[in-house]
Design a protein around this motif. Structure first.
Motif, mmCIF file in Angstrom:
data_model
loop_
_atom_site.group_PDB
_atom_site.id
_atom_site.type_symbol
_atom_site.label_atom_id
_atom_site.label_comp_id
_atom_site.label_asym_id
_atom_site.label_seq_id
_atom_site.Cartn_x
_atom_site.Cartn_y
_atom_site.Cartn_z
ATOM 1 N N TRP A 476 0.682 -1.499 -0.279
ATOM 2 C CA TRP A 476 0.208 0.228 0.000
ATOM 3 C C TRP A 476 0.706 0.786 0.338
ATOM 4 C CZ3 TRP A 476 -1.034 3.785 3.616
ATOM 5 C CH2 TRP A 476 -2.321 4.758 3.847
ATOM 6 N N ARG A 477 2.205 1.256 0.435
ATOM 7 C CA ARG A 477 2.557 2.441 0.630
ATOM 8 C C ARG A 477 3.448 2.781 -0.362
ATOM 9 N NH1 ARG A 477 1.526 5.709 5.272
ATOM 10 N NH2 ARG A 477 1.569 4.204 7.280
ATOM 11 N N ARG A 478 3.914 1.561 -0.982
ATOM 12 C CA ARG A 478 4.418 2.094 -2.868
ATOM 13 C C ARG A 478 3.596 2.502 -3.334
ATOM 14 N NH1 ARG A 478 5.662 -3.973 -2.044
ATOM 15 N NH2 ARG A 478 7.949 -4.123 -1.086
ATOM 16 N N THR A 479 2.009 2.173 -3.240
ATOM 17 C CA THR A 479 1.086 3.030 -4.252
ATOM 18 C C THR A 479 0.988 4.594 -3.752
ATOM 19 O OG1 THR A 479 -0.523 2.516 -2.701
ATOM 20 C CG2 THR A 479 0.225 0.921 -4.727
ATOM 21 N N ILE A 480 1.228 5.190 -2.625
ATOM 22 C CA ILE A 480 0.857 6.449 -2.735
ATOM 23 C C ILE A 480 1.881 7.385 -3.721
ATOM 24 C CG2 ILE A 480 1.724 7.955 -0.667
ATOM 25 C CD1 ILE A 480 1.712 5.979 1.230
ATOM 26 N N LEU A 481 2.958 6.722 -3.792
ATOM 27 C CA LEU A 481 3.992 8.018 -4.955
ATOM 28 C C LEU A 481 3.118 7.616 -6.586
ATOM 29 C CD1 LEU A 481 7.717 7.003 -4.158
ATOM 30 C CD2 LEU A 481 6.570 8.536 -3.589
ATOM 31 N N ILE A 482 2.255 6.489 -6.537
ATOM 32 C CA ILE A 482 0.879 6.112 -7.708
ATOM 33 C C ILE A 482 0.111 7.541 -7.490
ATOM 34 C CG2 ILE A 482 0.416 5.057 -9.578
ATOM 35 C CD1 ILE A 482 2.291 2.502 -8.616
ATOM 36 N N ASP A 483 0.008 7.735 -7.306
ATOM 37 C CA ASP A 483 -1.604 8.030 -6.034
ATOM 38 C C ASP A 483 -1.198 9.501 -6.818
ATOM 39 O OD1 ASP A 483 -3.108 5.848 -6.545
ATOM 40 O OD2 ASP A 483 -3.133 6.275 -3.887
ATOM 41 N N GLU A 484 0.073 9.945 -5.636
ATOM 42 C CA GLU A 484 0.029 11.304 -5.804
ATOM 43 C C GLU A 484 0.659 11.978 -7.239
ATOM 44 O OE1 GLU A 484 3.496 11.444 -3.366
ATOM 45 O OE2 GLU A 484 1.926 11.735 -1.419
ATOM 46 N N SER A 485 1.532 11.248 -7.870
ATOM 47 C CA SER A 485 1.594 11.451 -9.024
ATOM 48 C C SER A 485 0.526 10.983 -10.347
ATOM 49 C CB SER A 485 2.525 9.729 -10.331
ATOM 50 O OG SER A 485 2.749 10.232 -11.248
ATOM 51 N N PHE A 486 -0.041 10.954 -9.866
ATOM 52 C CA PHE A 486 -1.879 11.128 -10.681
ATOM 53 C C PHE A 486 -2.540 12.013 -10.109
ATOM 54 C CE2 PHE A 486 -6.244 9.522 -10.293
ATOM 55 C CZ PHE A 486 -6.606 9.784 -12.011
ATOM 56 N N LEU A 487 -2.512 12.052 -9.014
ATOM 57 C CA LEU A 487 -3.413 13.410 -8.744
ATOM 58 C C LEU A 487 -2.694 15.210 -9.064
ATOM 59 C CD1 LEU A 487 -4.099 12.586 -4.638
ATOM 60 C CD2 LEU A 487 -5.201 12.805 -6.775
ATOM 61 N N SER A 488 -1.099 15.117 -9.069
ATOM 62 C CA SER A 488 -0.635 15.821 -9.642
ATOM 63 C C SER A 488 -0.850 16.335 -11.397
ATOM 64 C CB SER A 488 0.746 15.558 -9.216
ATOM 65 O OG SER A 488 1.600 14.834 -10.297
ATOM 66 N N GLY A 489 -1.518 15.046 -11.774
ATOM 67 C CA GLY A 489 -1.932 15.554 -13.294
ATOM 68 C C GLY A 489 -3.236 16.301 -12.970
ATOM 69 N N ILE A 490 -4.292 15.539 -12.732
ATOM 70 C CA ILE A 490 -4.676 16.351 -11.683
ATOM 71 C C ILE A 490 -5.653 17.839 -11.404
ATOM 72 C CG2 ILE A 490 -8.177 16.060 -11.161
ATOM 73 C CD1 ILE A 490 -7.459 13.411 -11.007
ATOM 74 N N ARG A 491 -4.373 17.650 -10.801
ATOM 75 C CA ARG A 491 -4.081 19.175 -9.966
ATOM 76 C C ARG A 491 -3.983 20.831 -11.146
ATOM 77 N NH1 ARG A 491 -0.893 18.143 -6.492
ATOM 78 N NH2 ARG A 491 0.763 18.764 -7.618
ATOM 79 N N GLY A 492 -2.527 20.051 -11.904
ATOM 80 C CA GLY A 492 -2.023 20.798 -12.964
ATOM 81 C C GLY A 492 -2.927 20.663 -13.892
ATOM 82 N N LYS A 493 -3.599 20.251 -14.293
ATOM 83 C CA LYS A 493 -4.917 19.556 -15.796
ATOM 84 C C LYS A 493 -5.994 20.919 -14.735
ATOM 85 C CE LYS A 493 -8.468 18.176 -18.143
ATOM 86 N NZ LYS A 493 -9.441 16.125 -18.338
ATOM 87 N N ALA A 494 -6.148 20.993 -13.540
ATOM 88 C CA ALA A 494 -7.476 22.151 -12.586
ATOM 89 C C ALA A 494 -6.461 23.615 -13.230
ATOM 90 C CB ALA A 494 -7.453 21.550 -11.443
ATOM 91 N N LEU A 495 -5.100 23.672 -12.851
ATOM 92 C CA LEU A 495 -4.406 24.918 -12.489
ATOM 93 C C LEU A 495 -4.111 25.589 -14.577
ATOM 94 C CD1 LEU A 495 -1.834 24.438 -10.855
ATOM 95 C CD2 LEU A 495 -3.297 25.825 -10.426
ATOM 96 N N LEU A 496 -4.560 24.695 -15.201
ATOM 97 C CA LEU A 496 -5.083 25.055 -16.719
ATOM 98 C C LEU A 496 -6.100 26.223 -16.992
ATOM 99 C CD1 LEU A 496 -2.780 22.917 -18.470
ATOM 100 C CD2 LEU A 496 -1.732 25.267 -17.495
ATOM 101 N N LEU A 497 -7.164 25.077 -16.619
ATOM 102 C CA LEU A 497 -8.722 25.495 -16.991
ATOM 103 C C LEU A 497 -9.201 26.912 -16.172
ATOM 104 C CD1 LEU A 497 -10.335 22.123 -16.438
ATOM 105 C CD2 LEU A 497 -9.510 22.402 -19.076
ATOM 106 N N ARG A 498 -10.361 26.845 -16.865
ATOM 107 C CA ARG A 498 -10.895 28.289 -16.298
ATOM 108 C C ARG A 498 -12.621 27.892 -16.109
ATOM 109 N NH1 ARG A 498 -6.484 29.089 -15.304
ATOM 110 N NH2 ARG A 498 -5.098 31.238 -15.838
ATOM 111 N N GLY A 499 -12.751 28.685 -14.961
ATOM 112 C CA GLY A 499 -14.960 28.868 -14.823
ATOM 113 C C GLY A 499 -14.637 27.499 -14.578
ATOM 114 N N GLN A 500 -16.214 26.847 -14.913
ATOM 115 C CA GLN A 500 -16.434 26.247 -14.402
ATOM 116 C C GLN A 500 -15.992 24.581 -15.196
ATOM 117 O OE1 GLN A 500 -21.051 25.300 -15.814
ATOM 118 N NE2 GLN A 500 -21.339 23.645 -14.890
#
Length: 560
Positions: A476-500
């Motif tokens: 489970w601990r090993r998957t944390i890095l994968i989850d964080e990488s996955f979430l960073s991609g979503i965060r990056g996409k959110a920063l680029l978008l605008r509005g709704q």
């Protein structure tokens, strides 16, 4: 001029060359036949080899082609034993069918495959299905047209709808009405547990024409889980009160292990004793050697009228009807339950087994599809109300779409939306699962008693289970890095978008962060404390009252 010796030396290569040339021309001719010039070919891969499935696809494909003359639909029907390997090869090689049934591999692998190789279908969930035009579902969002609300197509780890199911399934007991009447004189099948056992006893007193004893229940290692989950396991439900430490209404394998490790639960719990006793009573009515038989061997014994009952799913309904046609009548029976006043089991049975209205036969859209819009359109066609009803009528299955009609025989498969479930999980990881399988197999075939099973497995489970638990924690601990990488991609996409669009992406990011990083971390930390004895669990379970509290309740009630 070549000599005879030279010709003999070259003969094998010549034969192979001719065979290769012939096969290439044959495949080319078949491809041209399936996909004439100017047409689009959609391939659909699945493992359903039951009677009627391929006929259903072919018939509906012809209907679709009348609407879209330039489209051809070709099936790749693969045996389920090799489907997982075939699916892996096709996806990794970039040669996957446009539409592929998703399954036959561990969930952890399928999640990765869906993320990498399949197209998310969430954009469909809120739109009406265009092929429902003119029906009562014309303006209904696609998700709400499914009996399970498309829940089975949603992958929480990806926060996306990834697949569309085309049928609903359930498990019941099929029985030979003709043979039941002949051997017992009964016009109806028993619906109560004690009556069911008595009927099995009557059946065992009769012999076939060739001098062999009739078998009450045709079973195999394939069919075993149905008898366990839907009859015996529900007796363990009262143990939930002792083990549901996070109070989510369920018990996973970790909570189960913690309860045994800390002494909160033991094999002496009356609900567990009742469960194993009932299993022994049911298994004693299986045919000899059942644990070494396959699914088809059990079905064959039922079809040959050497057994009265068999537990299987709605997916086998049409096959059993076809085999029985003109020879005997097939009936469907819900799993018999003990009455509340039953002296041994009544106190442990609160209701039928809960059955989630799950939609199966799920298909996803491959990213490598050359014609994704057409492939998805065909999938929408199959999941429309009228077409899905007709498709499942051909196969003999239960439609996945609401407000559809089905074979009267299949109405018995309506799921129990209120009921109970088993809470027994005697494995934590690989080692405990292997050991449990070995020891439990000996109990299943009657080589050891329940007491022997407890003595053999109990100490191993409590001590060696800790190694499995710690290994699972490391994974489970090993998957944390994968989850964080996955979430960073979503965060990056959110920063680029605008509005709704940005707002929706941030909501998704927060939900995933909570469900995949924060809440699991809190839950795992608390579990580790309990395993190591760093938390006082007290003497009662999460849903139990201590003797002191019970006295106060009695005093207040008495005073009232």
């Amino acid at each position: 001029m070549p000599t005879l010796k030279t010709l003999r030396a070259w003969l094998p290569a010549l034969v192979i060359g001719i065979a290769f040339l012939w096969s290439s021309l044959y495949i080319l001719a078949r491809h041209r036949e399936q996909s004439p010039p100017g047409t689009v070919t959609i391939r659909i891969g699945h493992w359903q080899l039951e009677a009627g499935v391929r006929d259903g696809f072919n018939q509906l494909a012809r209907e679709y082609q009348r609407i879209h003359p330039n489209v051809r639909v070709v099936q790749d029907a693969i045996p389920e034993a090799t489907y997982g390997q075939w699916m892996t090869t096709q996806l990794m090689g970039g040669t996957a069918p446009d539409l592929m049934e998703i399954g036959m591999l561990p969930d952890s692998i399928l999640i990765g495959y869906q993320a990498r190789y399949f197209v998310p279908l969430s954009f469909l969930a809120g739109r009406p299905n265009p092929y429902n035009k003119g029906s009562a579902l014309e303006r209904t969002p696609f998700r709400q047209t499914f009996k399970d609300g498309m829940r089975s197509g949603y992958v929480p780890e990806l926060q996306q709808y990834m697949r569309i199911g085309l049928a609903q399934f359930g498990e019941r007991i099929f029985y030979n009405k003709t043979l039941l009447k002949q051997l017992t004189g009964r016009d109806r099948a028993p619906t109560e547990y004690r009556e069911f056992l008595a009927t099995c006893g009557e059946i065992k007193r009769h012999k076939t024409a060739d001098g062999k004893w009739y078998v009450p229940i045709a079973s195999s290692k394939y069919h075993l889980w149905m008898w366990e989950m839907l009859m015996a396991d529900i007796l363990t439900y009262p143990a939930l009160a002792k083990m549901d430490f996070n109070r989510d209404g369920n018990v996973d394998q970790f909570e189960h292990y913690i309860a045994f490790k800390t002494g909160r639960m033991t094999f002496e719990h009356p609900a567990y004793r009742a469960r194993f006793k009932m299993f022994r009573e049911i298994a004693d009515n299986f045919q000899p050697g059942w644990s070494g038989l396959s699914r088809d061997e059990a079905l064959f014994q039922f079809a040959q009228q050497r057994a009265v009952f068999i537990s299987t799913g709605s997916w086998d309904a049409r096959s059993l009807q076809a085999q029985a046609e003109g020879r005997f009548e097939v009936g469907v029976l819900d799993y018999p339950r003990p009455k509340p006043e039953d002296p041994e089991y009544g106190q442990f049975v609160s209701g039928p087994a809960y059955e989630m209205p799950w939609t199966g036969f799920p298909f996803g859209l491959a990213r490598t599809s050359k014609h994704p819009d057409i492939a998805l359109d065909f999938l929408l066609f199959l999941s429309s109300q009228k077409v899905n009803e007709r498709f499942n009528r051909i196969i003999g299955w239960v439609p996945a779409i609401v407000r559809t009609q089905m074979d009267p025989m299949l109405q018995a498969f309506d799921p129990h939306l209120e009921g109970v479930y088993g809470v027994m999980f005697f494995f934590v990881g690989g080692n405990t699962q292997v050991r449990w399988t070995q020891d439990y197999s000996l109990f299943q075939i009657g080589q050891i008693s329940y007491e022997d099973l407890a003595k053999r497995f109990g100490p191993y489970y409590r001590e060696q289970g800790l190694k499995d638990y710690e290994e699972v924690q490391r994974d489970w601990r090993r998957t944390i890095l994968i989850d964080e990488s996955f979430l960073s991609g979503i965060r990056g996409k959110a920063l680029l978008l605008r509005g709704q669009a940005a707002q929706q992406q941030w909501i998704k990011y927060r939900a995933l962060t909570a469900s995949r990083l924060i809440l699991p971390e809190v839950s795992h930390a608390r579990q580790v404390q309990m395993v190591k004895g760093q938390t006082d669990l007290g003497t009662v379970g999460p849903y139990e009252y201590s003797p002191e509290v019970l006295k106060r309740i009695q005093a207040r009630l008495g005073g009232a």
